[in-house]
Design a protein around this motif. Structure first.
Motif, PDB file in Angstrom:
ATOM      1  N   LYS A 583      -3.878 -12.761  -8.309  1.00 25.03           N
ATOM      2  CA  LYS A 583      -4.568 -11.537  -8.731  1.00 25.03           C
ATOM      3  C   LYS A 583      -5.725 -11.207  -7.781  1.00 25.03           C
ATOM      4  CE  LYS A 583      -3.774  -9.541 -11.976  1.00 25.03           C
ATOM      5  NZ  LYS A 583      -2.836  -8.409 -12.162  1.00 25.03           N
ATOM      6  N   GLU A 584      -6.461 -12.256  -7.359  1.00 25.53           N
ATOM      7  CA  GLU A 584      -7.568 -12.009  -6.420  1.00 25.53           C
ATOM      8  C   GLU A 584      -7.047 -11.453  -5.100  1.00 25.53           C
ATOM      9  OE1 GLU A 584      -9.624 -15.628  -6.028  1.00 25.53           O
ATOM     10  OE2 GLU A 584     -10.533 -15.575  -8.052  1.00 25.53           O
ATOM     11  N   GLU A 585      -5.966 -12.050  -4.592  1.00 26.84           N
ATOM     12  CA  GLU A 585      -5.409 -11.559  -3.323  1.00 26.84           C
ATOM     13  C   GLU A 585      -4.887 -10.127  -3.471  1.00 26.84           C
ATOM     14  OE1 GLU A 585      -5.550 -12.998  -0.465  1.00 26.84           O
ATOM     15  OE2 GLU A 585      -6.533 -14.799  -1.230  1.00 26.84           O
ATOM     16  N   GLU A 586      -4.260  -9.849  -4.628  1.00 28.16           N
ATOM     17  CA  GLU A 586      -3.768  -8.486  -4.844  1.00 28.16           C
ATOM     18  C   GLU A 586      -4.923  -7.485  -4.898  1.00 28.16           C
ATOM     19  OE1 GLU A 586      -0.767  -6.120  -7.938  1.00 28.16           O
ATOM     20  OE2 GLU A 586      -1.591  -8.085  -8.438  1.00 28.16           O
ATOM     21  N   THR A 587      -6.008  -7.886  -5.566  1.00 31.53           N
ATOM     22  CA  THR A 587      -7.190  -7.019  -5.634  1.00 31.53           C
ATOM     23  C   THR A 587      -7.767  -6.785  -4.236  1.00 31.53           C
ATOM     24  OG1 THR A 587      -7.654  -7.910  -7.819  1.00 31.53           O
ATOM     25  CG2 THR A 587      -9.429  -6.740  -6.725  1.00 31.53           C
ATOM     26  N   LYS A 588      -7.850  -7.877  -3.462  1.00 28.98           N
ATOM     27  CA  LYS A 588      -8.355  -7.729  -2.089  1.00 28.98           C
ATOM     28  C   LYS A 588      -7.472  -6.789  -1.278  1.00 28.98           C
ATOM     29  CE  LYS A 588     -10.604 -12.242  -1.765  1.00 28.98           C
ATOM     30  NZ  LYS A 588     -10.587 -13.564  -1.084  1.00 28.98           N
ATOM     31  N   TYR A 589      -6.140  -6.912  -1.473  1.00 28.65           N
ATOM     32  CA  TYR A 589      -5.223  -6.051  -0.721  1.00 28.65           C
ATOM     33  C   TYR A 589      -5.454  -4.580  -1.051  1.00 28.65           C
ATOM     34  CZ  TYR A 589      -0.900  -3.500   0.163  1.00 28.65           C
ATOM     35  OH  TYR A 589      -0.011  -2.552   0.538  1.00 28.65           O
ATOM     36  N   HIS A 590      -5.519  -4.276  -2.365  1.00 21.72           N
ATOM     37  CA  HIS A 590      -5.718  -2.870  -2.755  1.00 21.72           C
ATOM     38  C   HIS A 590      -7.069  -2.338  -2.281  1.00 21.72           C
ATOM     39  CE1 HIS A 590      -2.037  -2.496  -5.030  1.00 21.72           C
ATOM     40  NE2 HIS A 590      -2.339  -3.568  -5.779  1.00 21.72           N
ATOM     41  N   SER A 591      -8.118  -3.174  -2.402  1.00 18.32           N
ATOM     42  CA  SER A 591      -9.437  -2.706  -1.954  1.00 18.32           C
ATOM     43  C   SER A 591      -9.458  -2.465  -0.453  1.00 18.32           C
ATOM     44  CB  SER A 591     -10.500  -3.736  -2.349  1.00 18.32           C
ATOM     45  OG  SER A 591     -10.260  -4.963  -1.694  1.00 18.32           O
ATOM     46  N   LEU A 592      -8.833  -3.377   0.304  1.00 18.01           N
ATOM     47  CA  LEU A 592      -8.784  -3.189   1.765  1.00 18.01           C
ATOM     48  C   LEU A 592      -7.949  -1.962   2.127  1.00 18.01           C
ATOM     49  CD1 LEU A 592      -8.355  -6.900   2.894  1.00 18.01           C
ATOM     50  CD2 LEU A 592     -10.377  -5.464   3.190  1.00 18.01           C
ATOM     51  N   ASN A 593      -6.866  -1.747   1.376  1.00 23.68           N
ATOM     52  CA  ASN A 593      -6.027  -0.577   1.645  1.00 23.68           C
ATOM     53  C   ASN A 593      -6.814   0.717   1.405  1.00 23.68           C
ATOM     54  OD1 ASN A 593      -3.864   1.023   2.215  1.00 23.68           O
ATOM     55  ND2 ASN A 593      -2.749   0.582   0.331  1.00 23.68           N
ATOM     56  N   ILE A 594      -7.565   0.744   0.283  1.00 24.14           N
ATOM     57  CA  ILE A 594      -8.373   1.942  -0.018  1.00 24.14           C
ATOM     58  C   ILE A 594      -9.460   2.132   1.032  1.00 24.14           C
ATOM     59  CG2 ILE A 594      -9.987   2.903  -1.693  1.00 24.14           C
ATOM     60  CD1 ILE A 594      -8.299   1.489  -3.864  1.00 24.14           C
ATOM     61  N   GLN A 595     -10.108   1.022   1.417  1.00 22.13           N
ATOM     62  CA  GLN A 595     -11.160   1.125   2.436  1.00 22.13           C
ATOM     63  C   GLN A 595     -10.602   1.605   3.768  1.00 22.13           C
ATOM     64  OE1 GLN A 595     -13.150  -2.615   2.680  1.00 22.13           O
ATOM     65  NE2 GLN A 595     -14.038  -2.486   0.608  1.00 22.13           N
ATOM     66  N   SER A 596      -9.411   1.120   4.119  1.00 23.38           N
ATOM     67  CA  SER A 596      -8.808   1.588   5.381  1.00 23.38           C
ATOM     68  C   SER A 596      -8.505   3.085   5.320  1.00 23.38           C
ATOM     69  CB  SER A 596      -7.539   0.794   5.654  1.00 23.38           C
ATOM     70  OG  SER A 596      -6.574   1.049   4.645  1.00 23.38           O
ATOM     71  N   THR A 597      -8.032   3.541   4.144  1.00 22.16           N
ATOM     72  CA  THR A 597      -7.763   4.987   3.997  1.00 22.16           C
ATOM     73  C   THR A 597      -9.054   5.793   4.132  1.00 22.16           C
ATOM     74  OG1 THR A 597      -5.952   4.437   2.486  1.00 22.16           O
ATOM     75  CG2 THR A 597      -6.724   6.710   2.505  1.00 22.16           C
ATOM     76  N   ILE A 598     -10.113   5.288   3.471  1.00 26.69           N
ATOM     77  CA  ILE A 598     -11.413   5.991   3.550  1.00 26.69           C
ATOM     78  C   ILE A 598     -11.924   6.006   4.976  1.00 26.69           C
ATOM     79  CG2 ILE A 598     -13.818   5.876   2.815  1.00 26.69           C
ATOM     80  CD1 ILE A 598     -12.773   4.690   0.165  1.00 26.69           C
ATOM     81  N   HIS A 599     -11.813   4.859   5.653  1.00 25.99           N
ATOM     82  CA  HIS A 599     -12.297   4.791   7.035  1.00 25.99           C
ATOM     83  C   HIS A 599     -11.485   5.697   7.964  1.00 25.99           C
ATOM     84  CE1 HIS A 599     -15.319   1.862   6.304  1.00 25.99           C
ATOM     85  NE2 HIS A 599     -14.481   0.905   5.917  1.00 25.99           N
ATOM     86  N   SER A 600     -10.166   5.781   7.702  1.00 29.59           N
ATOM     87  CA  SER A 600      -9.347   6.673   8.547  1.00 29.59           C
ATOM     88  C   SER A 600      -9.770   8.131   8.360  1.00 29.59           C
ATOM     89  CB  SER A 600      -7.875   6.488   8.197  1.00 29.59           C
ATOM     90  OG  SER A 600      -7.639   6.845   6.846  1.00 29.59           O
ATOM     91  N   VAL A 601     -10.039   8.519   7.086  1.00 30.04           N
ATOM     92  CA  VAL A 601     -10.486   9.897   6.835  1.00 30.04           C
ATOM     93  C   VAL A 601     -11.841  10.150   7.496  1.00 30.04           C
ATOM     94  CG1 VAL A 601     -11.182  11.515   5.028  1.00 30.04           C
ATOM     95  CG2 VAL A 601      -9.162  10.095   4.713  1.00 30.04           C
ATOM     96  N   LEU A 602     -12.759   9.162   7.354  1.00 27.73           N
ATOM     97  CA  LEU A 602     -14.069   9.307   7.997  1.00 27.73           C
ATOM     98  C   LEU A 602     -13.936   9.380   9.513  1.00 27.73           C
ATOM     99  CD1 LEU A 602     -16.178   6.798   5.862  1.00 27.73           C
ATOM    100  CD2 LEU A 602     -16.328   9.287   5.835  1.00 27.73           C
ATOM    101  N   LYS A 603     -13.059   8.562  10.055  1.00 27.58           N
ATOM    102  CA  LYS A 603     -12.849   8.588  11.506  1.00 27.58           C
ATOM    103  C   LYS A 603     -12.311   9.946  11.952  1.00 27.58           C
ATOM    104  CE  LYS A 603     -10.450   6.047  15.145  1.00 27.58           C
ATOM    105  NZ  LYS A 603      -9.499   4.933  15.435  1.00 27.58           N
ATOM    106  N   LYS A 604     -11.378  10.490  11.149  1.00 26.53           N
ATOM    107  CA  LYS A 604     -10.824  11.807  11.486  1.00 26.53           C
ATOM    108  C   LYS A 604     -11.918  12.872  11.440  1.00 26.53           C
ATOM    109  CE  LYS A 604      -7.125  14.962  10.116  1.00 26.53           C
ATOM    110  NZ  LYS A 604      -6.026  15.195   9.142  1.00 26.53           N
ATOM    111  N   ASN A 605     -12.781  12.817  10.402  1.00 29.13           N
ATOM    112  CA  ASN A 605     -13.878  13.792  10.310  1.00 29.13           C
ATOM    113  C   ASN A 605     -14.847  13.643  11.472  1.00 29.13           C
ATOM    114  OD1 ASN A 605     -12.856  14.865   7.952  1.00 29.13           O
ATOM    115  ND2 ASN A 605     -14.054  13.488   6.638  1.00 29.13           N
ATOM    116  N   ILE A 606     -15.110  12.384  11.869  1.00 31.38           N
ATOM    117  CA  ILE A 606     -16.034  12.155  12.995  1.00 31.38           C
ATOM    118  C   ILE A 606     -15.441  12.700  14.280  1.00 31.38           C
ATOM    119  CG2 ILE A 606     -17.064  10.340  14.399  1.00 31.38           C
ATOM    120  CD1 ILE A 606     -17.320   8.723  11.782  1.00 31.38           C
TER     121      ILE A 606
END
Length: 706
Positions: A583-606
């Protein structure tokens, strides 16, 4: 009301007052400090339910009433005072005198007293901020001030011996009160509440039962005759370890006391040398005062700068230690896995070294591989160094964790509870709580039923007493007092005698019949049971043999069952542990996936923003060149909207009374017009009223009384 300042002699004695010099001017509070004030007023015991806007919009009188409410929680005498009916002089003397007793850190000048009485926002905010930061300390000061007020007696009256003796007794009582209050505060800080003691007792009892069960299981598993000697040896070892731990604690305490005494000795010697220098040289009183002020300044800097830094460092260290303790415990399996990994890497490195030594150094084709091998060996050395440092840190942390567990045992009195133990303890508490609620409900039902029965019994007794009293009165009127009682007794005796005679006759007949039947049955059953009794004796012998075999197999079965249950428990724990890791690894995976999506959007805006900034022709839209301009425009638009809303709010508040009056007038007008319309449509206008012909320059309609 509060003319003296007892804070000068009890703030330092009881509460450790800092003795700071009072400041001259009040400061403008920040937004964070105002939020703290509102938060303190919204908490018990005040519960004002204020927002920042409501607090800021309060009138001076409302602020003064709020201050009086806060002071009433510190001293009950302020609650009975009505600010609206109290004079300004009385308010000034009461509030400012009480602030002086509490040790308000600002000079209560005439202008400040005037601002307090007039409800100045800045002044009231500063007073509330100071009080709400330390309400419990100020409440204790308010309580002790009633007993430590210094009486101002003229010197000519002090010449009287009786007054002087009374004054000495008063001072002795004050000193005794101070000592008793200090002891009380120490006891309150050290004593444990009954609930905590009950919890510790229940926890110790549960641990005792667990230990007894574990010892019994261990004894059943180990039937070795030397087990008793082994148990005695282990218990003796445990006692010696506890004695060693206590000795180590005493040694550390003695070392700390030695360091403190050495530090005090050094400070005393330094003061002695300074005093000798001052006495040897021709030092004036002003110079001595300057030296004392410098020494006080140094001590204050030491107190507020050095000690504060030390406190912050120790607090950060404790936070780091708590974070380390909160991490999952490294098991022996993890250590073995890391050791196997190290051995595998060492074998790989040895193989690579052998290959390098066997190759021809003159061959240039192997230069790349040699550099890679050198880099790998260097990385291996770095990893080995890191592993050694980590092992040292691990050993230090394990030692520190053991010390912290010992400190926890000393302070709390019980061993540190792990998560599983705490869950088991919480489950037992929930079960006991449910059982307690059920029993409490049953007890309440029984009590209510008992109350009803007691009431019914009381009513019946009262009625019986009333009938008895009535019969007694009638007997006394007829001249035969006591007749009913005698008659009742005679009837009762006659009935009892008849029943006893009947019972005697029946019992004698029944006894004879029963005796005869028993004798006949005994004779018949003896003859029938003789062969069965012989057979029963043989069966008893067989039963005893089978019972021994049964007990033996039962013991073997229980031992096997206990081993299976222990294996089952271990498997369940491993399964739960693996599930939690999943469960911890799954949570880490989803959080990292969301963070990567957010960072990609921020990178695109930058990237878009850099293109808009670099390229003068590129634009985000027709209105905005870039994202920063769009966000700035939206912020300005929101600020403008907020300003307009605030203006509208202020306008609504200012015109509230006029608008409400106008609404009521329009409502009344609508009602009158509706009545006139109804009367005109029904043709009854002449019956309701008439037009006043004598009125000039205005129209008047007079309503009839009927």
């Amino acid at each position: 009301m509060y003319n003296e300042d007892p804070g000068a002699h009890f703030n330092q004695g009881i509460f450790g007052g800092e003795g700071k010099q009072k400041t001259q001017q009040l400061k403008n509070l920040t937004t964070a400090e105002i939020k703290n004030i509102v938060g303190g007023l919204n908490r018990p015991p005040f519960m004002c339910n204020l927002s920042l806007v409501d607090f800021d919009d309060k009138t001076p009188l409302e602020l003064l009433e709020l201050l009086n409410t806060v002071l009433g929680e510190l001293d009950e005498t302020h609650k009975a005072v009505d600010i609206r009916s109290e004079t300004q002089d009385a308010t000034t003397e009461r509030i400012c005198g009480f602030l002086t007793v509490l040790g308000f850190p600002f000079d209560l000048t005439p202008s400040l007293k005037r601002d307090v009485v007039h409800g100045d926002k800045k002044t009231i905010h500063n007073i509330l901020n100071w009080i709400l930061q330390r309400p419990q300390d100020l409440k204790r000061i308010s309580y002790t001030s009633k007993f430590l007020v210094a009486l101002s007696i003229p010197e000519e009256l002090m010449m009287d011996e009786e007054i002087r003796e009374t004054m000495d007794v008063y001072k002795n009582l004050q000193a005794e009160f101070t000592a008793v209050h200090q002891n009380l505060e120490v006891l309150r800080s050290e004593a444990m509440s009954p609930d905590q003691l009950k919890k510790e007792i229940t926890q110790l009892e549960s641990e005792k039962e667990q230990l007894i069960s574990k010892i019994s299981i261990f004894k059943d598993k180990n039937d070795d005759p030397d087990f008793k000697d082994l148990l005695d040896a282990t218990s003796q070892l445990r006692k010696e370890q506890e004695t060693e731990a206590r000795n180590a604690e005493k040694m550390s305490e003695q070392r700390n006391m030695l360091e403190q005494s050495e530090q005090q000795e050094y400070m005393t010697r330094q003061r002695l040398m300074d005093a000798q220098k001052n006495s040897s040289a021709d030092v004036t009183a002003d110079q001595m005062l300057v030296q004392l002020r410098n020494e006080t300044k140094k001590n204050r800097e030491l107190c507020y700068d050095v000690l504060e830094r030390e406190y912050e460092d120790k607090y950060q260290r404790s936070q780091k230690i708590e974070m380390v303790l909160a991490e999952p415990v490294t098991t022996q399996g993890d250590i073995d896995q890391l050791a196997n990994e190290v051995r595998r890497l060492q074998r790989d490195c040895q193989v690579l070294d052998d290959k390098l030594s066997s190759t021809n150094p003159a061959d240039d084709n192997l230069a790349i591989y040699k550099t890679q091998a050198a880099a790998a060996s260097k990385k291996k050395e770095n990893k080995n160094d890191e592993m050694q440092t980590l092992e040292k840190e691990k050993i230090a942390l394990e030692k520190l964790m053991a010390e912290k567990e010992q400190e926890y045992v000393q302070t709390k009195g019980t061993k540190y509870m792990k998560r599983d133990d705490f869950k088991q303890y919480a489950a037992s508490l929930r079960g006991k709580n449910q059982k307690y609620k059920k029993m409490k409900k049953n007890l309440e039902d029984i009590r209510s039923e008992l109350a009803v029965l007691n009431r019914t019994e009381q009513i019946l007794k009262n009625k019986a007493e009333m009938t008895d009293d009535l019969m007694k009165k009638l007997e006394e009127q007829k001249g035969i007092a006591g007749y009913s009682k005698i008659q009742d007794d005679m009837e009762k005796v006659a009935k009892d005698r008849q029943e006893i005679d009947k019972l005697k006759e029946g019992s004698l007949q029944e006894l004879t019949k029963v005796v005869q039947n028993i004798e006949e049955q005994l004779k018949s059953k003896k003859s029938k049971l003789a062969p069965q009794i012989k057979q029963l004796r043989t069966y008893r012998k067989k039963y005893e043999e089978r019972e021994g075999d049964y007990l033996k197999h039962k013991k073997a079965y229980e031992n096997t069952l206990m081993s299976f249950e222990a294996d089952k428990k271990n498997l369940e724990e491993d399964t739960n542990k693996l599930w939690n890791e999943y469960k911890e690894e799954e949570t880490k995976y989803h959080s990292l996936n969301i963070q990567s999506t957010i960072h990609s959007v921020l990178k695109k805006n930058i990237q878009m923003e850099t293109q808009f900034q670099k390229n003068p022709d590129a634009r985000l839209s027709d209105d905005f060149k870039s994202l920063s301009e769009m966000y700035s425009a939206k912020l300005e638009q929101e600020d403008e909207t907020i300003r307009d809303l605030k203006k509208h709010q202020r306008y609504v508040k200012d015109n509230l009374e006029n608008n409400s009056l106008q609404v009521r007038l329009f409502d009344d007008l609508v009602k009158i017009l509706a009545v006139k319309k109804k009367s005109a449509l029904s043709g009854e206008a002449a019956g309701i009223g008439y037009e006043d012909k004598n009125a000039k320059d205005y129209d008047r309609f007079v309503l009839r009384e009927d």
